[in-house]
Design an enzyme around this catalytic site. Structure first.
Site, mmCIF file in Angstrom:
data_model
loop_
_atom_site.group_PDB
_atom_site.id
_atom_site.type_symbol
_atom_site.label_atom_id
_atom_site.label_comp_id
_atom_site.label_asym_id
_atom_site.label_seq_id
_atom_site.Cartn_x
_atom_site.Cartn_y
_atom_site.Cartn_z
ATOM 1 N N ALA A 27 64.558 71.174 21.828
ATOM 2 C CA ALA A 27 65.903 71.307 21.236
ATOM 3 C C ALA A 27 66.427 69.947 20.815
ATOM 4 O O ALA A 27 67.174 69.829 19.849
ATOM 5 C CB ALA A 27 66.861 71.937 22.249
ATOM 6 N N GLU A 46 63.698 67.616 17.222
ATOM 7 C CA GLU A 46 63.440 67.969 15.821
ATOM 8 C C GLU A 46 64.746 68.149 15.046
ATOM 9 O O GLU A 46 64.868 67.734 13.888
ATOM 10 C CB GLU A 46 62.609 69.252 15.779
ATOM 11 N N GLU A 106 73.784 59.496 18.227
ATOM 12 C CA GLU A 106 72.602 58.956 17.534
ATOM 13 C C GLU A 106 72.903 58.779 16.042
ATOM 14 O O GLU A 106 72.586 57.745 15.446
ATOM 15 C CB GLU A 106 71.405 59.913 17.688
ATOM 16 N N SER A 151 67.603 66.685 15.661
ATOM 17 C CA SER A 151 68.238 65.390 15.382
ATOM 18 C C SER A 151 67.466 64.626 14.307
ATOM 19 O O SER A 151 68.061 63.931 13.472
ATOM 20 C CB SER A 151 68.307 64.548 16.657
ATOM 21 N N CYS A 188 75.769 73.993 21.398
ATOM 22 C CA CYS A 188 74.744 72.985 21.693
ATOM 23 C C CYS A 188 75.170 72.043 22.819
ATOM 24 O O CYS A 188 76.184 71.342 22.704
ATOM 25 C CB CYS A 188 74.473 72.178 20.430
HETATM 26 C C1 HEM Z 1 71.603 67.611 15.126
HETATM 27 C C2 HEM Z 1 71.032 67.954 16.237
HETATM 28 C C3 HEM Z 1 71.181 69.304 16.870
HETATM 29 C C4 HEM Z 1 71.504 70.510 16.304
HETATM 30 C C5 HEM Z 1 71.813 70.807 14.846
HETATM 31 C C6 HEM Z 1 71.520 71.495 17.367
HETATM 32 C C7 HEM Z 1 71.842 72.820 17.189
HETATM 33 C C8 HEM Z 1 71.988 73.739 18.213
HETATM 34 C C9 HEM Z 1 72.485 75.091 18.056
HETATM 35 C C10 HEM Z 1 72.874 75.734 16.731
HETATM 36 C C11 HEM Z 1 72.493 75.670 19.282
HETATM 37 C C12 HEM Z 1 73.021 77.073 19.619
HETATM 38 C C13 HEM Z 1 71.960 78.144 19.582
HETATM 39 C C14 HEM Z 1 72.520 79.539 19.752
HETATM 40 O O1 HEM Z 1 73.716 79.729 19.964
HETATM 41 O O2 HEM Z 1 71.734 80.498 19.656
HETATM 42 C C15 HEM Z 1 71.992 74.684 20.221
HETATM 43 C C16 HEM Z 1 71.821 74.890 21.570
HETATM 44 C C17 HEM Z 1 71.325 73.935 22.436
HETATM 45 N N1 HEM Z 1 71.025 72.627 22.144
HETATM 46 FE FE1 HEM Z 1 71.201 71.730 20.375
HETATM 47 N N2 HEM Z 1 71.175 70.867 18.536
HETATM 48 C C18 HEM Z 1 70.973 69.541 18.287
HETATM 49 C C19 HEM Z 1 70.638 68.545 19.186
HETATM 50 C C20 HEM Z 1 70.447 68.751 20.525
HETATM 51 C C21 HEM Z 1 70.120 67.722 21.480
HETATM 52 C C22 HEM Z 1 69.973 66.239 21.144
HETATM 53 C C23 HEM Z 1 69.955 68.350 22.677
HETATM 54 C C24 HEM Z 1 69.586 67.768 23.995
HETATM 55 C C25 HEM Z 1 68.991 66.658 24.226
HETATM 56 C C26 HEM Z 1 70.231 69.760 22.489
HETATM 57 C C27 HEM Z 1 70.208 70.708 23.468
HETATM 58 C C28 HEM Z 1 70.611 72.019 23.309
HETATM 59 C C29 HEM Z 1 70.641 72.966 24.395
HETATM 60 C C30 HEM Z 1 70.261 72.699 25.840
HETATM 61 C C31 HEM Z 1 71.081 74.176 23.840
HETATM 62 C C32 HEM Z 1 71.246 75.519 24.550
HETATM 63 C C33 HEM Z 1 72.645 75.714 24.992
HETATM 64 C C34 HEM Z 1 72.862 77.069 25.625
HETATM 65 O O3 HEM Z 1 72.169 78.033 25.321
HETATM 66 O O4 HEM Z 1 73.773 77.143 26.448
HETATM 67 N N3 HEM Z 1 70.507 69.967 21.167
HETATM 68 N N4 HEM Z 1 71.716 73.509 19.543
#
Ligand code: HEM
Length: 404
Positions: free
Chosen positions: A246, A249, A365, A251, A356
């Protein structure tokens, strides 16, 4: 304008060949002509901002649990095990329990501890750019930074980043709507290899419990597993895999798209140089304009309706983030890339209980990388048109050649 697009026959499982480069036109046509669009397999494509918000906000109707959807797709395979155990694909109460365990890694203090490292890495890559005069921004910058940081955060050696990157791509690649036999097999192998790799890291941490840095997530998860009721071993391994996937890619693509959009809109670079305080709104605009994750999914837990359209129980809805982010009802002049845009409540990080967990880290970042890059190289140039992959769930830049 989108009028030449044949929306009646549009199907997510059989997309037109020009879908990726022309995505914005398809989004506009769907939003106007068929905002809750049925696919042939009974699922629906949502493109209106308000409909996505409704689905994100109510997990009691709109489930993230993927067992029903991934059973037929993945069978009883490692990919099934992974994608149905990851935090993002489970509902409460399991979701609430697991998400709490992640909190220690995402506190302000834990993030502040990563900040100097982000500065140092960005400076190092920019020194390279200065020395060489040109680089493929994807290979030499945007791929490297997030993977280093997420490895740090999790507590695995960044020297293993190439291994991790390959596994991550194969596992996430298996989420594309249509999958070849080879993609499926490669995805399963990647899950198995990744699990074996992480079992070794967990063993090391257990043998040396105080060895991790403050806020390290591997230590937090290992402790939770040792306490038994909080996390099983399988859950632990899959959360680590998920976090590594997560966190990088997405980021990477945010950084690549940001540089690409700025170079395509040189007036915006001038605006940023004239007023560096625009960096925060710039980051939001990049996220809105080219959402790194284009599609989230939910499943209707029972018969329901959305903006007057009946949605039968069990239906999958595809939440088209890229389209919602360009909805003129929410964003005036949505096709205008405007780094001063305010308000900008884009959905690139989702919304609601699954929002997220890493959004503050991703924003940090981007903030550091873009500010330093454009300050140091105000005359940056695009050397060749950027290359996009043909994946549709992740909007991916594969090559971006720039020169100073
Ligand atoms: C530009 C960068 C990023 C984008 C566009 C992004 C986008 C998203 C989105 C759209 C979701 C929600 C998925 C859903 O509701 O079905 C999500 C969940 C999540 N993201 Fe990101 N993400 C990014 C960077 C990161 C980073 C840097 C981390 C951790 C190091 C991270 C960790 C997570 C985690 C743990 C979830 C799950 C949250 C949950 O289900 O409670 N993400 N992300």
């Amino acid at each position: 304008m989108p009028d030449d697009i044949d929306i009646a026959n549009f199907d997510l499982m059989a997309l037109p060949t020009d879908y990726v480069p022309e995505a914005h036109r398809y989004f506009a046509a769907l939003r106007r002509g068929s905002p809750i669009h049925p696919n042939n397999d009974g699922s629906f494509i949502l493109t209106r901002y308000d409909d996505l918000v409704t689905a994100y906000r109510d997990p009691s109707v709109w489930s993230s649990d993927k067992k029903a959807a991934f059973g037929p797709k993945f069978g009883n395979s490692p990919l099934f095990e992974h994608h149905t155990t990851s935090l993002v694909f489970v509902d409460p109460p399991d979701h609430t329990r697991i998400r709490k365990l992640f909190q220690s890694a995402f506190t302000r203090k834990a993030l502040a501890a990563l900040e100097p490292r982000i500065h140092a890495l960005v400076d190092e890559y920019l020194d390279e750019l200065a020395d060489r005069g040109e680089m493929d921004f994807v290979a030499d910058f945007s791929f490297k930074l997030p993977v280093e940081i997420v490895c740090d955060m999790l507590g695995v050696p960044a020297s293993d980043r190439l291994l991790i990157r390959d596994w991550a791509l194969l596992i996430l690649g298996a989420l594309e709507p249509v999958l070849t036999d080879k993609q499926f097999q490669d995805g399963c192998d990647a899950v198995n290899n990744f699990k074996a790799y992480l079992r070794d890291r967990v063993k090391e941490r257990k043998a040396n419990p105080g060895g991790g840095r403050d806020g390290e997530i591997l230590s937090a998860l290992v402790e939770a597993e040792e306490e038994g009721a909080k996390l099983t071993e399988i859950e632990l391994l899959h959360q680590c895999i998920f976090l590594l996937n997560a966190g990088h890619e997405t980021s990477t693509n945010m950084l690549s798209h940001g540089v690409h959009e700025m170079l395509r809109h040189p007036g915006e670079i001038q605006k940023l140089l004239a007023d560096p305080t625009l960096i925060d709104t710039m980051v939001e605009e990049v996220l809105r304009f080219q959402a790194p994750i284009q599609i989230n999914n939910r499943r209707a837990q029972h018969d329901t309706e959305l903006s007057g359209t009946a949605i039968p129980a069990g239906s999958i809805v595809h939440l088209m983030i890229g389209a919602a982010n360009l909805d003129p009802e929410q964003f005036p002049y949505p096709e205008r890339f405007d780094i001063a845009r305010r308000p900008n409540r884009h959905l690139s990080f989702g919304l609601g209980i699954h929002i997220c967990a890493g959004n503050a880290l991703a924003r940090m970042e981007a903030n550091i990388a873009f500010a330093k890059l454009f300050q140091r190289f105000p005359n940056l140039k695009l050397e060749a048109p950027a290359k996009l992959s043909n994946r549709i769930r992740f909007r991916e830049v594969t090559e971006l050649h720039i020169a100073v």
